[in-house]
Design an enzyme around this catalytic site. Sequence first.
Site, PDB file in Angstrom:
ATOM      1  N   HIS A   1       1.008  -1.196   0.104  1.00 36.37           N
ATOM      2  CA  HIS A   1      -0.064   0.054  -0.081  1.00 36.37           C
ATOM      3  C   HIS A   1       0.915   1.137  -0.121  1.00 36.37           C
ATOM      4  O   HIS A   1       2.091   1.149   0.271  1.00 36.37           O
ATOM      5  CB  HIS A   1      -1.041  -0.030   1.187  1.00 36.37           C
TER       6      HIS A   1
ATOM      7  N   HIS B   1      -2.237  -0.218  14.364  1.00 34.30           N
ATOM      8  CA  HIS B   1      -1.019  -0.804  14.513  1.00 34.30           C
ATOM      9  C   HIS B   1      -0.466  -0.878  15.950  1.00 34.30           C
ATOM     10  O   HIS B   1      -0.473   0.242  16.047  1.00 34.30           O
ATOM     11  CB  HIS B   1      -0.368  -0.377  13.423  1.00 34.30           C
TER      12      HIS B   1
ATOM     13  N   TYR C   1      -7.241   0.199   5.696  1.00 40.53           N
ATOM     14  CA  TYR C   1      -6.837  -0.339   4.459  1.00 40.53           C
ATOM     15  C   TYR C   1      -8.014  -0.435   3.670  1.00 40.53           C
ATOM     16  O   TYR C   1      -8.790  -1.243   4.112  1.00 40.53           O
ATOM     17  CB  TYR C   1      -6.030  -1.895   4.585  1.00 40.53           C
TER      18      TYR C   1
ATOM     19  N   GLU D   1      -3.900   2.904   2.321  1.00 41.83           N
ATOM     20  CA  GLU D   1      -3.611   3.105   3.648  1.00 41.83           C
ATOM     21  C   GLU D   1      -4.094   4.683   3.961  1.00 41.83           C
ATOM     22  O   GLU D   1      -3.454   5.685   3.618  1.00 41.83           O
ATOM     23  CB  GLU D   1      -2.517   2.703   4.441  1.00 41.83           C
TER      24      GLU D   1
END
Lengths: 308, 308, 308, 308
Positions: free
Chosen positions: B215, B247, B256, B266
Amino acid sequence: MEYGKTLRPGLVQIRVLDLEKTLDFYTNILGLDIVGQTSDGRVMLKAYDEFDHHSVTLRKADEAGLDYVAFKVDSRDTLELMARQTLGFGYRVHEIPANTEQPGFGKRYSFKISTGHVFQIYSDVELAEKGPQIINPDIWSEQPRGMKAQRMDHLLLYGPNIAEAETFCKWVLGMFVPEVCNNPDGSRLASWITSANKPHDIAFVEFPEPGKIHHVGFYLNDWHDIGNAADLIAINRLELDIGPTRHAITRGQSIYFWEPSGNRVEVYAGGYTAYPDNPQRVWDASEIGRGLFYYSAELIPSFFENVT
Amino acid sequence: MEYGKTLRPGLVQIRVLDLEKTLDFYTNILGLDIVGQTSDGRVMLKAYDEFDHHSVTLRKADEAGLDYVAFKVDSRDTLELMARQTLGFGYRVHEIPANTEQPGFGKRYSFKISTGHVFQIYSDVELAEKGPQIINPDIWSEQPRGMKAQRMDHLLLYGPNIAEAETFCKWVLGMFVPEVCNNPDGSRLASWITSANKPHDIAFVEFPEPGKIHHVGFYLNDWHDIGNAADLIAINRLELDIGPTRHAITRGQSIYFWEPSGNRVEVYAGGYTAYPDNPQRVWDASEIGRGLFYYSAELIPSFFENVT
Amino acid sequence: MEYGKTLRPGLVQIRVLDLEKTLDFYTNILGLDIVGQTSDGRVMLKAYDEFDHHSVTLRKADEAGLDYVAFKVDSRDTLELMARQTLGFGYRVHEIPANTEQPGFGKRYSFKISTGHVFQIYSDVELAEKGPQIINPDIWSEQPRGMKAQRMDHLLLYGPNIAEAETFCKWVLGMFVPEVCNNPDGSRLASWITSANKPHDIAFVEFPEPGKIHHVGFYLNDWHDIGNAADLIAINRLELDIGPTRHAITRGQSIYFWEPSGNRVEVYAGGYTAYPDNPQRVWDASEIGRGLFYYSAELIPSFFENVT
Amino acid sequence: MEYGKTLRPGLVQIRVLDLEKTLDFYTNILGLDIVGQTSDGRVMLKAYDEFDHHSVTLRKADEAGLDYVAFKVDSRDTLELMARQTLGFGYRVHEIPANTEQPGFGKRYSFKISTGHVFQIYSDVELAEKGPQIINPDIWSEQPRGMKAQRMDHLLLYGPNIAEAETFCKWVLGMFVPEVCNNPDGSRLASWITSANKPHDIAFVEFPEPGKIHHVGFYLNDWHDIGNAADLIAINRLELDIGPTRHAITRGQSIYFWEPSGNRVEVYAGGYTAYPDNPQRVWDASEIGRGLFYYSAELIPSFFENVT
């Protein structure tokens, strides 16, 4: 009959397997306060922003699930009228004297509705010692903990014949129905029902087994606090069901996850301001994936499973 | 060699299938501005908060994916030095004269690294006409649109021999590595690499096929804007990959999803402030599910699939 | 000379009047952790997201204010080079041996700059016992408290001849200057200076009295946490100076208020990502009201008063 | 008499000096949609999340201020009953036939209350063409603009004898009073009054001059959108009155500012969930500074001035 007579769901009694570990979740992670313990070992809890004596009772049992939900109504007259109307609706009504089983609560009437759930109604309950301030009040007395749950907000119940349950909530409890989901044949698949401006106080999904609960929902302040709750789910190694996400239905921002006893909990924020004069929102069953989980737009399998 | 010489990834050229539809996404949904079109029909874009001429070029092609990423370095001297060091590192270096292919850009050097990706470096680029204000500046000139992307932020690349790529980024580009993930045998599974205080400017995942991209990440202001981006994904019927989530790696909040040509995008917010003197964070491969998707704590299958 | 050699302001020593009451603020309201106490009774503190031994030392004194600020640099070589360059710049440099006065800190060099402030530089400091996790790290070990300060972020200093101070920060400390404010005659009224991507690590306002401090700034996560900090100011009956507001300068979201000893504190969030190649933002003195307090667009009188 | 009969304030007619410039504010900055224009040149507006025909009418006049506020009630029966009760309360009631002056509105009753304000009540109004979706609804049809006002939310009115106005709202309109402020002699200084779960639909401050308005409040989603509104105030060079701040009273997060015609506008978010069974919050007049402006904890002079 008139809307506005029922105030809100004011009390749930939840079955838990491991009382100590589960209590740690409700107090230190979800952020409720312990009000006290009953003589038979159940634990009474409330959220920091609730005025009434307690809103959640945990009972140790062999299976997770909901014992009952009790709705507060606006007066003793309403309570007596509703009891009679409930009888007239065809349900057997059982009177629970004041201060029985639930310390601080006045007289309750208890009855089982079509979906197999035990509902109760009451009009009187003592104020909590540790409720919100009322004289020159600060916004809270003690900084909210953990997920900072503000109140026990709503329930999603699974059982048969939700059409009748919806009718009961309207005719007897005086609630209205901002949003529904219909099957292709026009029958109800799901229904969201409220007493006033919240988009739902209670919701039903049609389900073959009676008396099941999908989740109890607790109200958080906003999307930011939904993120904070997700952080706490991760850090405390709780098991996520789905989220953070948004429901198109109610528009609420949400996480579903499992507390240590296996009851699914929702933390919920946002949601539209519901009014009884606004048009009812109607969903087709084929669109309910998007309606429930707006971002992934798919029904996750657990939505019709793992109800306790 | 010293960190801090590379400023940031300043330009990506992305392959798109349906230029018109994809451009509608990048401008009206993601919120980039069109800078102009090249003589061969590619479209140059930039985020509202970027000063330089453009940061994203879309090229119509038969397959989605990344043509190259170009890093801006801090001076012409650095550019020449890095070009020589790249040669010394063993890569073939190709010079692209100023204003060739990318209007507004000075001389670039291009080379392929171990993972099969084309990297470029440059030191000079014209300022955009429509960059942030500099004299008694308002915080923006025009209210940001759609997802309100502030800048092209980082890339996650897949390919073989990322250990060498990481070494190249450190030794030649002068970057440092705040966070890594190692296989049980101690080899690198993934690496997050940065030029300065952002937790990553570029990341690599070890992968058998060369030159793949997972991404491009665009920076949003905060978790609130991540929620707004999720709303826009839902309303515009874009396909979600995962999120909103967080994350643990980089601590960034993230979604995403797929743009209309099949490139994964993203949107990213938050993330820690990285410093080269801080200890490196180290993940075990067995924990990467939690590291990447902190809330569900599981690696979704698409993480090692659908790279373009 | 090159930017990027100084990492950040890593330590401030602050004078407080009532150590106990002020410590309660820094720990329970601002959210710092106590690291320990020196043999002479000073208290060392750090924010939960800082790796190094401590970042704030409180010293009981008769007057509030700043004893000194110490900057961490990227290596021992840099430290020695900067010490020589500081001498060359014309300042007297004093060496403070390792572990003197500030437990855990390596050798420091101390000197007074043109504005009358004591600056220090150091390259080595022990890691804190209670720093962020580094092996499969969670985002924090203990839920942040109170205002949830993430780090000691920056200082705003008042004194004479800030033009020279700015030059020193650029030439010797290798910093750059993303934003300035100039008087009608072209002289500097104020200067915002940084080591890397934060919009400022230190700022100066021209002022006749030497060695004064306007505030130490602590970093919060976002605008939501600025609101939470404002709630805590209200509930704890702290005295507000201004805010919640936003600076157009740096774009940071901010509150200024007074801690119990009379030091002004800023809680700060947001701010643009600074790069040395971006054009410098320039303010006219006539616009500084808007630049500092973007919402009210007026300079509050206390901005040039009550500096300690 | 019973609470819950009045639904909400559904319509305000506001006097503006410069129709074009002020309309630009209400549409492009506040974010309302134009519904249409009356034959006599007034402009009808609504917020994106309102179902009814329109909620704000702007009338060009020589002085800013409020012509009247109209409350929607829950049925024609209620409307007729309230009209009779209003007469019985001692106010002269004037009937306005359907579709007179306010296109789309059914019959209204108009009367002047003790504070000198014109109130109206109505039960029927056409749905807007551009209201929220109701079949498989998305959360909005068009991305909200500018400050993203969701609805016209409440008014703060100034005038004499607010005690009577409060009684009227309770006895005739069936509202309740979650929060009040009393003078040392026990008389009312201010009163916050609501129909259902919002903390206020209308508020009064005791004031010698009749028929004055402090502000109309528009609802925003949350504190984040309050920040966005503040950015737009700054960028559009609107004049701020106070904020962003929070009221301890209602707990709402707020900005007061002036639209181009000199009407004070509030953008408002948050606020507690009000229930008629909760204890009334009571403020002492000496604490109203903190009650209104929780962060600065001082009454700003303009609070009792500049009412139109």
